[in-house]
Design a protein around this motif. Sequence first.
Motif, PDB file in Angstrom:
ATOM      1  N   VAL A  54       0.435   6.624   9.593  1.00  8.34           N
ATOM      2  CA  VAL A  54      -0.421   5.602   8.980  1.00  8.34           C
ATOM      3  C   VAL A  54      -1.624   5.312   9.887  1.00  8.34           C
ATOM      4  CG1 VAL A  54      -0.493   3.134   8.356  1.00  8.34           C
ATOM      5  CG2 VAL A  54       1.365   4.599   7.525  1.00  8.34           C
ATOM      6  N   SER A  72       3.482   0.620   2.986  1.00 12.61           N
ATOM      7  CA  SER A  72       2.358   0.541   3.914  1.00 12.61           C
ATOM      8  C   SER A  72       1.179  -0.111   3.209  1.00 12.61           C
ATOM      9  CB  SER A  72       1.961   1.944   4.376  1.00 12.61           C
ATOM     10  OG  SER A  72       0.725   1.886   5.071  1.00 12.61           O
ATOM     11  N   ASP A  73       0.451  -0.942   3.951  1.00  7.19           N
ATOM     12  CA  ASP A  73      -0.785  -1.507   3.381  1.00  7.19           C
ATOM     13  C   ASP A  73      -2.003  -0.878   4.042  1.00  7.19           C
ATOM     14  OD1 ASP A  73      -0.845  -2.661   5.881  1.00  7.19           O
ATOM     15  OD2 ASP A  73      -0.692  -4.729   5.177  1.00  7.19           O
ATOM     16  N   GLY A  74      -1.777   0.217   4.763  1.00  6.95           N
ATOM     17  CA  GLY A  74      -2.863   0.903   5.459  1.00  6.95           C
ATOM     18  C   GLY A  74      -2.799   0.659   6.958  1.00  6.95           C
ATOM     19  N   THR A  75      -2.101  -0.435   7.346  1.00 10.03           N
ATOM     20  CA  THR A  75      -1.992  -0.804   8.761  1.00 10.03           C
ATOM     21  C   THR A  75      -0.533  -1.083   9.118  1.00 10.03           C
ATOM     22  OG1 THR A  75      -4.132  -1.890   8.515  1.00 10.03           O
ATOM     23  CG2 THR A  75      -2.887  -2.376  10.524  1.00 10.03           C
ATOM     24  N   SER A  82      -2.222   3.349   1.755  1.00  9.39           N
ATOM     25  CA  SER A  82      -1.485   2.183   1.264  1.00  9.39           C
ATOM     26  C   SER A  82      -0.639   2.624   0.088  1.00  9.39           C
ATOM     27  CB  SER A  82      -2.436   1.048   0.894  1.00  9.39           C
ATOM     28  OG  SER A  82      -2.939   1.226  -0.401  1.00  9.39           O
ATOM     29  N   PRO A 125      -1.516   5.160  -3.021  1.00  9.39           N
ATOM     30  CA  PRO A 125      -2.619   5.600  -2.178  1.00  9.39           C
ATOM     31  C   PRO A 125      -3.794   6.154  -2.977  1.00  9.39           C
ATOM     32  CG  PRO A 125      -0.888   7.235  -2.170  1.00  9.39           C
ATOM     33  CD  PRO A 125      -0.365   6.070  -2.960  1.00  9.39           C
ATOM     34  N   PRO A 153      -7.231   5.151   4.823  1.00  5.50           N
ATOM     35  CA  PRO A 153      -5.992   4.398   5.033  1.00  5.50           C
ATOM     36  C   PRO A 153      -4.974   4.687   3.939  1.00  5.50           C
ATOM     37  CG  PRO A 153      -7.812   2.940   4.415  1.00  5.50           C
ATOM     38  CD  PRO A 153      -8.404   4.283   4.700  1.00  5.50           C
ATOM     39  N   ALA A 180      -5.798   9.950   0.387  1.00  2.07           N
ATOM     40  CA  ALA A 180      -4.594   9.684   1.174  1.00  2.07           C
ATOM     41  C   ALA A 180      -3.371  10.365   0.559  1.00  2.07           C
ATOM     42  CB  ALA A 180      -4.371   8.178   1.307  1.00  2.07           C
ATOM     43  N   ALA A 184      -5.660   5.947   8.988  1.00  2.00           N
ATOM     44  CA  ALA A 184      -6.664   4.876   9.134  1.00  2.00           C
ATOM     45  C   ALA A 184      -7.812   5.360  10.021  1.00  2.00           C
ATOM     46  CB  ALA A 184      -6.009   3.632   9.724  1.00  2.00           C
TER      47      ALA A 184
END
Length: 423
Positions: free
Chosen positions: A253, A198-201, A264, A92, A262, A96, A257
């Motif tokens: 998450v 997590s990729d942010g979403t 990630s 991150p 976000p 984040a 965002a």
Amino acid sequence: MRVVVIGSGAREHALCVALSSDPAVSALACAPGNAGTRSVAEPLPVDVTDPDAIAALAVTWRADLVVVGPEVPLVAGAADAVRDAGIACFGPSAEAAQLEGSKSFAKHVMTAAGVPTARAWPVGGPAELETALDEVAQLDPGAPYVVKDDGLAAGKGVIVTTDRDAAVAHGRAVLDAGGAVLIEEYLDGPEVSLFALSDGTTVLPLVPAQDFKRRDDGDAGPNTGGMGAYAPLPWAPPGLVDEVLATVLQPTVDEMARRGEPFSGLLYAGLALTSRGLRVVEFNARFGDPETQVVLPLLETPLAGLLHAAATGTLADVPPLRWREGSAVTVVVAAPGYPEAPRTGGPVTGADGDGILHAGTSLAPDGSVVAAGGRVLAVTAVGPDLAAARQAAYERVAGVRLAGAHWRTDIALAAVEGRITVG
Ligand code: AMP
Ligand code: GLY
């Protein structure tokens, strides 16, 4: 894919072992690495506290993916620096990573996202400390006091005690050192560590694990960075992972965002399964140590593609993860004096076998291995079930020599004996 792992612990050794068996990885480095990572990854010197140095190294080494292991570089902005240099980074942003770097920030995010966690009282000075302790004692008479350093403290910033004087002393020590203190409601029930990519979403949970934070058998002694771990959890209620995904991981998450920060990388939820339901004890913004050492050997899906997908926003395209049948156990072999005052420099032998992951080791000029940190080795084994994995791990521990070393003899024992119950 050319991959460089940042860090020098057993977690990074475990990451390197998993990445080195992924056919998509054409070259692997570990910066700075330790005496164990050298057998699977090229050692590269770097100051892990310097984001620009990490980014420069990634450029020079022509990395396609940087995987940041520890929290310190993340909180310092290593992932931002690497991404600014145009290279994919698993980890991150500094903002984040505040989910781990500041316990009060994490509390704000959880409140906004409706994530269940312990009630907390922020404390700015000695008078407020006494008032907050009075208040928790009234709400839950007889329960231990939980006093936390608000910032990063390598797992040693928390005291859980029924001794009021010790609670006050810890709080004052943190305040005197210029830190901020958080008093928390005590959470009962067994603890679970659940990691998610997590990729942010998109959020992809891994298998739950349990670690052992106290130094001594029976959960006695001071808190440490972690003395052992096992996975998966035979006693976990069915549906636990889905519940944590729905009530903790995805809402967190989503909230990050929404804030324009976000998340990630790896979101680590430290959970307590209390008599009143599950609660978040803490978030970490990176793979846990020593849980990573037991989660990754069970993962059959090649790791590099997963971490790259998280780093590039494409986790939604990843097929369901594949897991090996069986269990894994890791036992941490610690240097004499750990955690208070570890004595390093002692020669380590028998530490080059299968499953022996190096935590704090370095090579002496004569090429021999010496202890270079408080936690020296994470001795790991996989077996068809938890009892077999546990036995195999302890057999491997018996082959290691380090004068004055200590380790717990009860890692995964209560789970093997069916003594863990969820309220
Ligand atoms: P942390 O650094 O927040 O993970 O805390 C370290 C350890 O202290 C946790 O793994 C728990 O074992 C214990 N702990 C932290 N917060 C609480 C709490 N609110 N209630 C009970 N135990 C806690
Ligand atoms: N297993 C505890 C930690 O990684 O912080």
